[in-house]
Design an enzyme around this catalytic site. Structure first.
Site: not given
Length: 419
Positions: A165, A305, A316, A337, A342, A401
């Site tokens: 991502c 994110h 985060e 998002k 996403h 990831f």
């Protein structure tokens, strides 16, 4: 060697919230959601049935029927976004520019999963055994970059970031560094993804990472809300045109913003989970600020994110507080998002475009669906309603990831600073 300044001169989006830049921006500012029930395949046996699916994308609006048949959906999205970005940058043609000084870096995390899915189905059903002559090219994650370069006939720096991502953000950051170091004058960069298919959906469902709020799709993505239950998958592309400032000024281009900082780091912690203390993400943010040569109190806006996962949003938030210190509580923050879903690797490209528009419009978009803010996420996430404020520096995070962290810093372009 003198470092080049790098600016953004064109942007193109293909998303469930619109395929035109102004339409997309207006939907973002007004807090519209692009999440709906999936229609492209049967979700009966899936616990998640919702996504940011683009319902009416027609590749023939952007390419020939032959080209369309040779491209997986993720490449179609990327080429469509590129054509939009080039038009937005004022390029009718690139023929007058040295093709060796134009490069392409477009990231993807999953690539041609639709092609893979169809080929495996054909194999299992004994429909075909290797008769699809385009299979070996269509599924490759690097195919979109190759298709764009071939379409444009450009020979400059070329590559594909595959950092889950974070790939879109990484692509923009690497493109920025290429121009900064005078290896190219123009870079086409960003991300593209088409992961809404039986295989991609099944994989993320098995991780129990996606929201199952199927009865209320538009409220399913709820970053930083206490009742969030996972991310909502989406598809599309976000493509930017980066140029050296000198090149942009020489052709009298419209300049949206300047790219001034890029940072990256690794968590070295877990294949899917972020470090709870946010230490790896913090390092990415600090690295970007050092590259931009700015202090934490100069960051006005943070595009997070912000995926709406229970662990990720807290991690985060911790990273932002560690990196920005007390100023973290003064910055305006949001998660796009909550509206787009996403877009995996395309998220970095789309969110860099949003961060650029914030600098131009001086409006911070909302994070929708914050009804009960998580007490462990205690920053100003611009809940539910956009807000006007002065923004000179935007910061955009993308994490992937495996612990891939990336951070971009963009600056409001000031003509008076041109030497």
């Amino acid at each position: 060697m003198e470092k080049k300044r790098v600016v953004i001169t064109g942007m193109g989006v293909v998303t469930a919230l619109g395929e035109e830049l102004n339409e997309f921006w207006n939907n973002i500012v007004s807090g519209q959601s692009g999440i709906s029930l999936v229609e492209s395949f049967d979700t009966t046996n899936y616990t998640t049935k919702i996504a940011g699916e683009i319902k009416d994308f027609n590749p023939l609006n952007y390419m020939s029927e032959e080209e369309s048949s040779n491209y997986d959906r993720f490449t179609q999205f990327g080429l469509a976004g590129t054509k939009k970005a080039l038009k937005d940058a004022g390029f009718d043609t690139l023929s007058a520019i040295d093709p060796n000084r134009i490069g392409v870096l477009v990231g993807s995390g999953i690539g041609g999963a639709i092609t893979w899915n169809q080929e495996i189905y054909n194999f299992r059903k004994k429909i075909s055994y290797g008769s699809n002559k385009t299979f070996m090219t269509k599924f490759q994650i690097s195919h979109c970059t190759s298709a764009i370069a071939q379409y444009l006939g450009v020979n400059g720096p070329s590559g594909t970031m595959v950092t889950a991502c974070a790939a879109g953000n990484h692509s923009i950051g690497e493109a920025y560094q290429i121009i900064k170091n005078n290896k190219a004058d123009i870079m086409i960069c960003g991300g593209t993804e088409a992961s809404i298919n039986p295989a991609g959906f099944g994989g993320f469902t098995s991780l129990r990472a996606m929201s199952t709020r199927n009865s209320d799709p538009q409220q399913a993505s709820r970053p930083f809300d206490r009742d969030r239950d996972g991310f909502v998958m989406a598809e599309g592309s976000g493509i930017l045109i980066l140029e050296s400032l000198e090149h942009a000024l020489n052709r009298k281009a419209r300049i949206y913003a300047e790219v001034v900082g890029f940072g990256m780091s690794g968590d070295a912690y877990h294949i899917t989970e972020p470090r709870p203390d946010g230490e790896g993400a913090k390092q990415s943010i600090i690295s970007a600020m050092l590259d931009a040569n700015i202090e934490s109190n100069q960051i006005d806006y943070v595009n997070t994110h912000g995926t709406s996962t229970p662990l990720g949003d807290i991690a985060e938030s911790n990273a932002i507080k560690k990196a920005l210190g007390a100023h973290a509580y003064k910055a305006s923050i949001n998660s796009s998002k909550s509206m787009t879903g996403h877009l995996v690797a395309a998220a970095g490209g789309v969110e860099a475009i949003i961060s650029t528009m914030v600098l131009n419009k001086q409006i911070v978009p909302p994070t929708i669906n914050i009804d009960n803010q998580d007490p462990e996420c205690d920053l100003d996430y611009t809940p539910n309603k956009a807000r006007e404020r002065e923004v000179n520096f935007s910061l955009s995070n993308s994490f992937g990831f495996g612990g891939h962290n990336s951070t971009l810093i963009l600056k409001k372009f000031n003509k008076t600073e041109v030497k």
